[in-house]
Scaffold this motif. Structure first.
Motif, short mmCIF file in Angstrom:
data_model
loop_
_atom_site.label_atom_id
_atom_site.label_comp_id
_atom_site.label_asym_id
_atom_site.label_seq_id
_atom_site.Cartn_x
_atom_site.Cartn_y
_atom_site.Cartn_z
N LEU A 1 -89.93 18.97 77.61
CA LEU A 1 -89.70 20.12 78.51
C LEU A 1 -90.10 19.80 79.93
O LEU A 1 -89.63 20.41 80.88
N VAL B 1 -94.95 17.45 78.24
CA VAL B 1 -94.80 18.71 77.49
C VAL B 1 -93.50 18.67 76.68
O VAL B 1 -92.45 18.36 77.22
N VAL C 1 -94.95 24.82 71.96
CA VAL C 1 -94.90 23.82 73.03
C VAL C 1 -96.11 22.91 72.84
O VAL C 1 -97.23 23.40 72.69
N VAL D 1 -100.73 32.53 78.76
CA VAL D 1 -100.09 31.78 77.68
C VAL D 1 -101.11 31.57 76.55
O VAL D 1 -102.30 31.34 76.83
N PHE E 1 -99.10 25.37 72.39
CA PHE E 1 -99.02 26.73 72.95
C PHE E 1 -97.90 27.51 72.29
O PHE E 1 -96.98 26.92 71.70
N GLU E 2 -97.93 28.83 72.47
CA GLU E 2 -96.79 29.68 72.08
C GLU E 2 -95.57 29.21 72.88
O GLU E 2 -95.72 28.72 74.01
N TYR E 3 -94.39 29.35 72.35
CA TYR E 3 -93.18 28.97 73.08
C TYR E 3 -92.67 30.15 73.89
O TYR E 3 -92.73 31.30 73.43
N VAL E 4 -92.24 29.86 75.12
CA VAL E 4 -91.61 30.90 75.94
C VAL E 4 -90.22 30.37 76.31
O VAL E 4 -90.10 29.25 76.81
N ASN F 1 -88.14 30.01 78.64
CA ASN F 1 -88.15 30.10 80.09
C ASN F 1 -86.81 29.72 80.72
O ASN F 1 -86.17 28.78 80.26
N MET G 1 -93.86 31.08 83.46
CA MET G 1 -92.74 31.03 82.52
C MET G 1 -92.18 32.45 82.38
O MET G 1 -92.95 33.40 82.18
N ILE H 1 -98.95 29.73 82.90
CA ILE H 1 -99.30 28.52 82.14
C ILE H 1 -100.04 27.52 83.03
O ILE H 1 -100.27 27.78 84.21
#
Ligand SMILES: Brc1nc2nc[nH]c2c(Br)c1Br
Length: 356
Positions: free
Chosen positions: A60, A68, A81, A110, A128-131, A133, A178, A189
């Motif tokens: 990403l 990332v 993520v 985040v 991390f949680e996914y966003v 974006n 994000m 983030i």
């Protein structure tokens, strides 16, 4: 925690244990961990997850000390993520994890789901949680006046919470905000440069990303505080409202960045600020002796951005973009005032919709 660490080291079926597959190795690993971990006291209280739980997919982006990736949790198929940190980042990762834990559950912060480690090279990774974006260069031109107010308000809520916990983010910029526009979800983030504020402490001024760095950072004033974050929000708000991203685009260094700011805010205010804080500009600033008037915000209105410009947007920009960080409003005050603006706008929109 030591028992926990050895337990997870001995029982975690990771690549090293499987290949080594010998009790000597796991004892050696335990010993190495203990001696190495004793040095990182705070790593003790982390219950390390297992890297192989997560399948890496697309990359990403690149962080300051990290790569990332989009990831999938193999146990529940949830997207996530995975931020793989470089070994050099070890000292900083402790601070980032501590800050993420401190802010856990806060508005638009985040969520850190897991901390895993590749036992081969000891590199920690944060999950991390996914966003979902949308790149800001694509998204911002599509935003309505209300969207801009809504997202800036939600960014300010995250910052107000962080500041109330004594934490400065220090790298606020569109790349670290994000936004999943479909779900109207915003997450702040990359707390890798964040730090705890202490009024008696001097801080490094080389933090942040140039276009969004506050004047106090650009002139090397090390007594800065939370308001450095509010300057960055001001840069984002001006960029979104006037459809000019980044709003202050310095060419090649801090001096030029300060010049770019002075072209808008004027040099009178700059020299007044420097004098007030007895800040000596080093010789590099000598050619800044040019003279710029203070531009009116209305001079940035164009046919393309007119629909985003309003009295209270300009009022808020004026509050956030000030040389003198000590007089800028506190984050909480700005959030309260801005919340009122957003609510009033929402009521106006609702009224208009009801008439349709
Ligand atoms: Br954390 C985090 N870091 C990212 N870097 C690029 N995209 C990212 C997303 Br989406 C999240 Br969530």
């Amino acid at each position: 925690a030591v028992v926990h660490e050895s337990a997870s080291a001995a029982t975690a079926p990771n690549y090293t244990d499987i290949t080594a597959n010998s009790s000597v190795n796991s004892v050696a690993q335990f010993t190495r961990n203990t001696s190495q971990e004793r040095w990182n006291h705070s790593i003790f209280d982390i219950s390390w997850g297992k890297l192989e739980t997560y399948q890496m997919l697309d990359k990403l982006g690149d962080g300051s000390y990290s790569e990332v990736f989009l990831g999938i949790n193999k146990l529940d198929n949830e997207s996530c993520v995975v931020k793989i940190l470089q070994p050099v980042a070890m000292r900083r990762v402790k601070r980032e994890i501590k800050i993420l834990q401190e802010l856990s559950g806060g508005p638009n912060i985040v969520s850190l789901i897991d901390v895993v480690r590749d036992n081969r090279n000891k590199t920690p990774s944060l999950v991390f949680e996914y966003v979902n974006n949308t790149n800001h260069k694509t998204l911002y031109p599509q935003l309505s006046d209300f969207d801009v107010r809504y997202y800036i308000l939600n960014l300010l809520k995250a910052l107000s919470f962080s500041h109330s916990k004594g934490i400065m983010h220090r790298d606020i910029k569109p790349y670290n905000v994000m936004i999943d526009h479909h779900n109207r979800k915003l997450r702040l983030i990359d707390w890798g440069l964040a730090d705890f504020y202490d009024e008696n402490r001097a801080y490094g001024t080389g933090v942040g990303s140039r276009y969004w760095r506050a004047p106090e950072l650009l002139v090397g004033y090390d007594g800065y505080d939370y308001s450095a974050d509010l300057w960055s929000v001001g840069c984002m708000l001006a960029g979104m409202v006037f459809q000019r991203e980044p709003f202050f685009r310095g060419k090649h260094d801090d001096v030029d960045q300060l010049l770019t700011i002075a072209r808008v805010l004027g040099t009178e205010g700059l020299f007044k600020y420097l004098h007030e804080y007895d800040i000596e500009l080093d010789e590099a600033f000598d050619h800044v002796k040019g003279w710029y008037q203070t531009e009116r915000w209305a001079s940035f209105v164009t046919p393309q951005n007119r629909h985003l410009v309003s009295e209270d947007a300009i009022d808020l920009i004026g509050k956030l973009l000030r040389y003198n960080h000590k007089v800028s409003a506190s984050t909480k005050q700005v959030v309260i005032e801005h919340t009122i603006q957003v609510d009033l706008t929402r009521k106006r929109i609702d009224r208009r919709l009801r008439k349709l």
